[in-house]
Design an enzyme around this catalytic site. Sequence first.
Site, PDB file in Angstrom:
ATOM      1  N   ASP A  48       0.850  -1.189   0.000  1.00  0.00           N
ATOM      2  CA  ASP A  48       0.000   0.000   0.000  1.00  0.00           C
ATOM      3  C   ASP A  48       0.882   1.234   0.000  1.00  0.00           C
ATOM      4  O   ASP A  48       1.714   1.419   0.891  1.00  0.00           O
ATOM      5  CB  ASP A  48      -0.901   0.001   1.233  1.00  0.00           C
ATOM      6  N   TYR A  53       3.190   9.961  -0.218  1.00  0.00           N
ATOM      7  CA  TYR A  53       4.021   9.407   0.843  1.00  0.00           C
ATOM      8  C   TYR A  53       5.469   9.827   0.621  1.00  0.00           C
ATOM      9  O   TYR A  53       6.275   9.142  -0.018  1.00  0.00           O
ATOM     10  CB  TYR A  53       3.905   7.878   0.882  1.00  0.00           C
ATOM     11  N   HIS A 128      -7.642   8.794  -2.753  1.00  0.00           N
ATOM     12  CA  HIS A 128      -7.135   8.865  -1.394  1.00  0.00           C
ATOM     13  C   HIS A 128      -8.143   9.424  -0.390  1.00  0.00           C
ATOM     14  O   HIS A 128      -8.220   8.949   0.747  1.00  0.00           O
ATOM     15  CB  HIS A 128      -5.859   9.720  -1.368  1.00  0.00           C
ATOM     16  N   GLN A 180     -10.648   1.530   1.480  1.00  0.00           N
ATOM     17  CA  GLN A 180      -9.584   1.670   2.473  1.00  0.00           C
ATOM     18  C   GLN A 180      -9.972   2.763   3.466  1.00  0.00           C
ATOM     19  O   GLN A 180      -9.874   3.949   3.177  1.00  0.00           O
ATOM     20  CB  GLN A 180      -8.242   1.999   1.816  1.00  0.00           C
ATOM     21  N   SER A 208      -3.908   2.221   9.357  1.00  0.00           N
ATOM     22  CA  SER A 208      -3.575   2.306  10.782  1.00  0.00           C
ATOM     23  C   SER A 208      -4.222   1.160  11.550  1.00  0.00           C
ATOM     24  O   SER A 208      -4.904   1.368  12.560  1.00  0.00           O
ATOM     25  CB  SER A 208      -4.024   3.661  11.354  1.00  0.00           C
ATOM     26  N   GLY A 212      -3.997   1.698  18.917  1.00  0.00           N
ATOM     27  CA  GLY A 212      -4.407   1.319  20.262  1.00  0.00           C
ATOM     28  C   GLY A 212      -3.580   0.217  20.871  1.00  0.00           C
ATOM     29  O   GLY A 212      -3.667  -0.026  22.078  1.00  0.00           O
ATOM     30  N   GLY A 269       1.920  -0.852   8.852  1.00  0.00           N
ATOM     31  CA  GLY A 269       3.158  -0.209   8.446  1.00  0.00           C
ATOM     32  C   GLY A 269       4.353  -0.871   9.098  1.00  0.00           C
ATOM     33  O   GLY A 269       4.240  -1.568  10.115  1.00  0.00           O
TER      34      GLY A 269
END
Length: 304
Positions: A48, A53, A128, A180, A208, A212, A269
């Site tokens: 991704d 980025y 996006h 997404q 993400s 948490g 990530g």
Amino acid sequence: MKTRRIGDRTVGAIGLGAMPLSIEGRPDEARAIATLHAAFDAGVTLLDTADSYHRDAGEEGHNEALIARALAAYGPGAERILVATKGGRGRPGDGSWTVDGSPGHLKAAARASLRRLGTDAIGLYQLHKPDPRVPWADSVGALRDLVDAGVIRAAGISNADTAQIREAHTILGPALVSVQNRYSPEVRDSEPELQLATELGLAFLPWSPLGGISRSALDGPGPGASGAAARPAHATAFHKVAAQYGVSPQQVGLAWLLARSPAMVPVPGASRPQSITDSARAADLELSAADLALLDAEDALAPA
């Protein structure tokens, strides 16, 4: 690695969010490429990325170009990788993010991404973020035009609500293959969008996905996992389940996501080879019904 479907493609059930390899705090190129190669070695076949980025002004597409170099250097097996990139956001270089969903911008951005990736067509191109200044149908229509022109093979949308997903599905038909949105143990407010994506046969790529989940104080600093910071933290239900299986809390978080829907394809990530290698193992972690009930609870991230 177990697999999932994105349109007509079969991919590993865990993907890699490549953004940390190009934004603030990014590793040097050698480690970045080592991280990508470790992902491929672990069975990750979905990357991704996005044209936005990057870290500094004037380096738009840094992440896409990095991925292209890593794929070229990997050799046999690189053809398995589905690169999903995005357009419609920008980074002026001052830390802020901009939005531009105009058809002209999206078409030019997609062609620029294609040049950087060095392929004959982009495997998956996602809008996006909705641009409040541009009618949604116009932005999605640009994706339709890009499919028809052969610039992209499949389309996706990001940060969309249920009404926008339905409208995009009407406009794009089978060319729409993914949604997404943000979804994690901490942020679960895209549940309606996940359910709709599942109903429509669209892959759901949570961004993400490990929100948490921090490392347990019982773990110590360790090598880290899934790009999480190595810092002391309280133990939660995710940490307790992880201790039972002898795995990282991040693996449990990703396995929990996979159990939410067959449409789910998390893209955690990573900026180190160890992190993505750990995350990839979540694809084969089977949680019990009792585990899932515990993790489904609203207080699953509360201190134990």
